[in-house]
Design an enzyme around this catalytic site. Structure first.
Site, PDB file in Angstrom:
ATOM      1  CG  HIS A  28       0.291 -28.352   1.689  1.00  0.00           C
ATOM      2  ND1 HIS A  28       0.244 -28.113   3.033  1.00  0.00           N
ATOM      3  CD2 HIS A  28       0.237 -27.128   1.094  1.00  0.00           C
ATOM      4  CE1 HIS A  28       0.180 -26.802   3.258  1.00  0.00           C
ATOM      5  NE2 HIS A  28       0.168 -26.194   2.098  1.00  0.00           N
ATOM      6  CB  CYS A  29      -3.366 -32.193   4.483  1.00  0.00           C
ATOM      7  SG  CYS A  29      -2.383 -33.700   4.582  1.00  0.00           S
ATOM      8  CB  SER A  30      -1.592 -30.724   8.934  1.00  0.00           C
ATOM      9  OG  SER A  30      -2.025 -32.061   9.106  1.00  0.00           O
ATOM     10  CB  THR A  31       1.366 -34.602   8.020  1.00  0.00           C
ATOM     11  OG1 THR A  31       0.229 -35.383   7.616  1.00  0.00           O
ATOM     12  CG2 THR A  31       1.147 -34.091   9.439  1.00  0.00           C
ATOM     13  NE  ARG A  32      -1.856 -37.381   5.141  1.00  0.00           N
ATOM     14  CZ  ARG A  32      -3.088 -37.835   5.223  1.00  0.00           C
ATOM     15  NH1 ARG A  32      -3.486 -38.802   4.418  1.00  0.00           N
ATOM     16  NH2 ARG A  32      -3.930 -37.322   6.078  1.00  0.00           N
TER      17      ARG A  32
END
Length: 480
Positions: A28-32
């Site tokens: 995951h990244c910051s939003t996805r």
């Protein structure tokens, strides 16, 4: 959200992507939430879109990415690992896993994009410094009929210093590219930097003088065993050093199969550099220089020969390439243009890409305005629209505009209008940057106002056309 809600949300996501047995890995990244799947055809996008908490989704680069938002994505990811019994991996590791799903063409384009990502901060810094230098040296910008340093000579040496600082990253660009390209292709990064340095060695004919030397028939050559090899540098080029780094990496891998480990640190670098550098001047450089020139000339022809029509075409094609991930193929030509900024004056593509991004944001915000009773769509559209205005379009494109179709078409129209205006007014950028409203900082000072006007045109046209399309769609529904 409660713990029970997180579990239910995660379970719905797993079911929506084809079940636990279809999942290879996730990060995951910051939003996805980013998921690599065995079979993308098993994804039920409509079901995923209806899950409470999901703000949108799209498939790109071999990864199915689900937009959840800051904070929530961390909770869902941890529960995702529990329910699927997967090990935690980072984004870079997931990219490697995902790349195995790509075809050869997609892998090449991805590799090209990956080469430039680490270099962008240096180029952005150089571009901004170049913009600052332009403010000091542009005639009539602050003082009528005169430059700042002309009116205030005490700033002349400061401007000269800034100019040197600004040019450095572009002067030594082959070294930076060589380092990261070798790393991407599996070679030794410092040897890649050495190859890049060899290609711009001061004893070679400067690459910027090559064209005139050809016309004058004064190109210097080495005569090696009866073969003539052009003694020409590769300043202002991108593809030759990428090709050389690829050959270097492959050469290293082959040599290490035969050279004893105790001699590896001595013999492998020696032979790899000797072979790669020689082959670069014999074949790689000349061939890739021609290919790079074709790419640059093609882009410049589109913008400066076709003018607004060419800009409009680029403005329509770019978002279509984004959907497929093929927009990475444009990075190389952009870098080639910026590497020749001294002669070309800047890149015409940045303003067009920014207009396209703002158009996508405008379409999403128009959806926010239209969907007054749909709380979930309003939440997604508002956040996605603002994000696109700042240069990040994936949430708007995949979470809103493509889902409804007509906003995406409206965005193409608005993008074409804004891009045509930017091309007509010859809006040029001096570096890479955030392709949206903040991108004004990398535009030539004399074009900054026109840049904002182009983005304003893209926004207004898209917003209005989106609403018109929505009204037409409602009218057809009533007739039916």
């Amino acid at each position: 959200m409660s713990k029970l809600d997180i579990k239910q949300l995660t379970k719905q996501i797993i079911d929506g992507v084809g079940g636990e047995e279809n999942i290879v890995s996730a990060a995951h990244c910051s939003t996805r939430l980013r998921i690599v799947l065995k079979d993308d055809s098993l994804i039920e996008t409509d079901i995923v879109a209806e899950i409470d908490g999901v703000k949108g989704s799209f498939n790109n680069g071999g990864q199915f990415q689900i937009i959840l938002g800051t904070g929530l994505v961390n909770q869902v990811y941890q529960e995702f690992l529990v329910q699927t019994d997967l090990s935690e991996v980072g984004k870079e590791e997931l990219k490697e896993i995902a790349s195995s799903k790509l075809n050869i063409a997609q892998r090449i384009l991805k590799a090209l994009a990956d080469v430039f990502v680490p270099i962008l901060p240096a180029l952005v810094a150089s571009g901004l410094l170049m913009g600052l230098n332009n403010l000091l040296t542009a005639e009539g910008l602050f003082v009528s009929g005169e430059t700042v340093i002309g009116a205030y000579p005490q700033f002349a040496d400061l401007a000269e210093m800034i100019n040197i600082f600004a040019n450095t990253a572009f002067v030594f660009l082959p070294i930076l590219i060589g380092f990261y390209a070798a790393k991407i292709f599996g070679g030794t990064p410092v040897l890649g930097a050495v190859i890049g340095a060899i290609m711009i060695h001061p004893d070679l004919l400067n690459g910027y003088s090559y064209g005139q030397a050809v016309l004058d028939n004064t190109v210097p050559v080495w005569n090696v065993f009866g073969f003539e090899i052009a003694k020409v540098g590769y300043q202002g080029t991108v593809l030759p050093v990428i090709g050389a780094a690829f050959v270097l990496a492959k050469t290293e891998k082959v040599l290490r199969k035969f050279i004893p480990m105790m001699l590896d640190n001595i013999i492998t670098p020696l032979l790899a550099v000797l072979f790669t550098a020689s082959f670069t001047f014999i074949a790689i450089g000349p061939v890739m220089r021609v290919v790079g020139d074709w790419m640059t000339n093609g882009v410049m022809w589109l913008f400066f020969e076709l003018g607004p029509i060419g800009g409009a075409i680029y403005g329509v094609v770019y978002p279509l390439l984004v959907i497929t991930g093929m927009h990475h193929s444009l990075v190389t030509s952009e870098m080639q243009i910026l590497a020749n900024i001294e002669t070309l004056g800047g890149s015409p593509t940045f303003a067009v890409v920014a207009a396209s991004n703002v158009a996508q944001g405008a379409a999403a915000l128009a959806v926010f305005y239209l969907f007054k009773k749909d709380v979930k769509m309003k939440a997604i559209a508002s956040a996605a629209g603002i994000s696109a205005l700042l240069g990040i379009t994936e949430p708007a494109v995949f979470g809103v505009n493509l889902k409804l179709k007509y906003p995406f078409v409206a965005a193409l129209i608005g993008s074409a209008a804004g891009a045509a205006y930017a091309t007509w007014r010859e809006v040029l950028s001096v570096s890479q940057g955030p392709a949206g409203l903040p991108g004004v900082i990398v535009i030539r000072p004399q074009s900054m106002v026109q840049y904002m006007v182009a983005l304003g045109i893209a926004f207004v046209v898209t917003f209005v056309v989106t609403i018109l399309f929505a009204k037409m769609s409602q009218g057809k529904s009533k007739l039916n």
